[in-house]
Design a protein around this motif. Structure first.
Motif, short mmCIF file in Angstrom:
data_model
loop_
_atom_site.label_atom_id
_atom_site.label_comp_id
_atom_site.label_asym_id
_atom_site.label_seq_id
_atom_site.Cartn_x
_atom_site.Cartn_y
_atom_site.Cartn_z
N LEU A 102 0.78 -1.25 -0.28
CA LEU A 102 -0.03 -0.13 0.52
C LEU A 102 1.01 0.99 0.38
O LEU A 102 1.73 1.49 0.80
CB LEU A 102 -0.66 -0.31 1.60
CG LEU A 102 -1.68 1.22 1.08
CD1 LEU A 102 -2.84 1.15 0.39
CD2 LEU A 102 -2.18 1.42 2.56
N LYS A 103 0.70 2.39 -1.18
CA LYS A 103 1.50 2.83 -1.17
C LYS A 103 0.70 4.43 -0.49
O LYS A 103 -0.93 4.43 -0.57
CB LYS A 103 1.44 3.78 -2.11
CG LYS A 103 2.95 2.94 -3.40
CD LYS A 103 2.45 1.98 -3.26
CE LYS A 103 1.26 1.60 -4.39
NZ LYS A 103 1.52 -0.44 -5.00
N VAL A 104 0.81 5.14 0.79
CA VAL A 104 0.60 6.36 1.58
C VAL A 104 1.44 7.09 1.03
O VAL A 104 2.42 7.41 1.43
CB VAL A 104 1.43 5.51 2.61
CG1 VAL A 104 0.70 6.52 4.26
CG2 VAL A 104 0.16 4.16 3.15
N GLY A 105 0.52 9.15 1.19
CA GLY A 105 1.24 10.08 1.11
C GLY A 105 0.10 11.27 0.95
O GLY A 105 -1.03 10.93 1.58
N PHE A 106 0.45 12.35 1.21
CA PHE A 106 -0.30 13.02 0.98
C PHE A 106 -0.78 14.17 -0.30
O PHE A 106 0.40 14.02 -1.02
CB PHE A 106 -0.08 13.92 2.33
CG PHE A 106 -0.27 14.06 3.39
CD1 PHE A 106 -1.30 14.46 3.85
CD2 PHE A 106 0.75 12.98 4.05
CE1 PHE A 106 -1.64 14.18 5.77
CE2 PHE A 106 0.72 12.87 5.74
CZ PHE A 106 -0.80 12.51 6.09
#
Length: 214
Positions: A102-106
Motif C-alpha cells: 500500500l502506497k501512503v501519501g498526501f
C-alpha cells in the motif's frame, strides 16, 4: 467512506521536531541493480510512504517536466529514485502498480497526473491521507504538516528554499535528500500511528477499491 477527524494544531512551532530519517538511512540508487534491490526491499513491506518532487516552474504558462524525483519510505529507510536513470522507471512501475504494498501519501492528485503523463504509470493500491483526514468542524484537505502535528504531536520543518530547489539536478544536496525522504517517511508514520488495523478500517479509502472523490 470512513473519515478520520483530527484537531487542528495552531501553534506548530511549540511542538518538538519530528524525528525523521537521517542521511545514513537514505538510499539513492544509481544503477539498474541498485534500483532492483531497492524495489525488492520495498515490496517486502505491507505499506510504504510515497511522494514526488519536480523542478519548480516560475513562468506563466510553463509546463512542468516532472516528476524528477520519486520518493518511497519504509519504517527503516528512505529511497530516492532519480527519474531518467537506467532501471528507475522499471522499479517505480513495479512498486506503484503492485497490489501487495500500500502506497501512503498526501495530496497525490498532482503526483498521479505527472506519473501518468511523463512515465505512463497509473498508480494503484494507494491511500491519500490528505482526503482521508479532516480537521474537526472543517472541510478541505489536510496537509502533511497539520497531520503530523495532530496525530504525532511533532513538527515537520518545511524549508521553502529546499522545496523550490532544482530537483532535476543529478546530484542532490544533503538538505534535499533529508527533505524528500522525510516527506514520504512522515506520511507513512502518520498512517502507522493509527494502529495495526488501519488498512482494514480504511479499506474503502484505498484506490482502486473506491475513487477518493469526496
Amino acid at each position: 467512506m470512513p473519515i478520520i477527524h483530527i484537531p487542528q494544531v495552531v501553534e506548530l512551532d511549540a511542538l518538538p521536531r519530528f524525528d525523521g530519517l537521517h542521511l545514513d538511512q537514505i538510499i539513492t540508487p544509481e544503477t539498474p541493480e541498485a534500483f532492483s534491490q531497492a524495489k525488492d526491499e520495498l515490496l517486502g513491506w505491507p505499506q510504504v510512504g510515497f511522494d514526488t518532487e519536480s523542478k519548480p516552474t516560475f513562468k506563466v504558462g510553463e509546463v512542468s517536466t516532472g516528476p524528477h524525483l520519486i520518493q518511497f519510505a519504509s519504517p527503516e529507510k528512505g529511497y530516492l529514485f532519480k527519474v531518467g536513470l537506467d532501471g528507475c522507471s522499471e522499479a517505480v512501475r513495479a512498486l506503484l502498480q503492485s497490489t501487495r504494498v500500500l502506497k501512503v501519501g498526501f495530496g497525490l492528485s498532482t503526483d498521479r497526473s505527472r506519473l501518468r503523463n511523463r512515465l505512463g504509470i497509473e498508480m494503484v493500491h494507494f491511500i491519500d491521507l490528505g482526503t482521508t483526514l479532516r480537521y474537526q468542524g472543517k472541510k478541505g484537505q489536510v496537509g502533511l504538516r497539520g497531520a503530523v502535528a495532530a496525530v504525532l504531536g511533532t513538527r515537520v520543518s518545511k524549508s521553502r528554499s529546499v522545496s523550490t530547489s532544482n530537483w532535476s539536478n543529478r546530484s542532490l544536496t544533503d538538505a534535499q535528500r533529508l527533505y524528500a525522504a522525510n516527506d514520504a517517511y512522515a506520511a507513512l508514520s502518520v498512517f502507522l500511528a493509527f494502529g495495526d488495523d488501519a488498512e482494514r478500517v480504511l479499506h474503502d479509502r484505498i484506490v482502486p477499491a473506491k475513487q477518493l472523490d469526496s
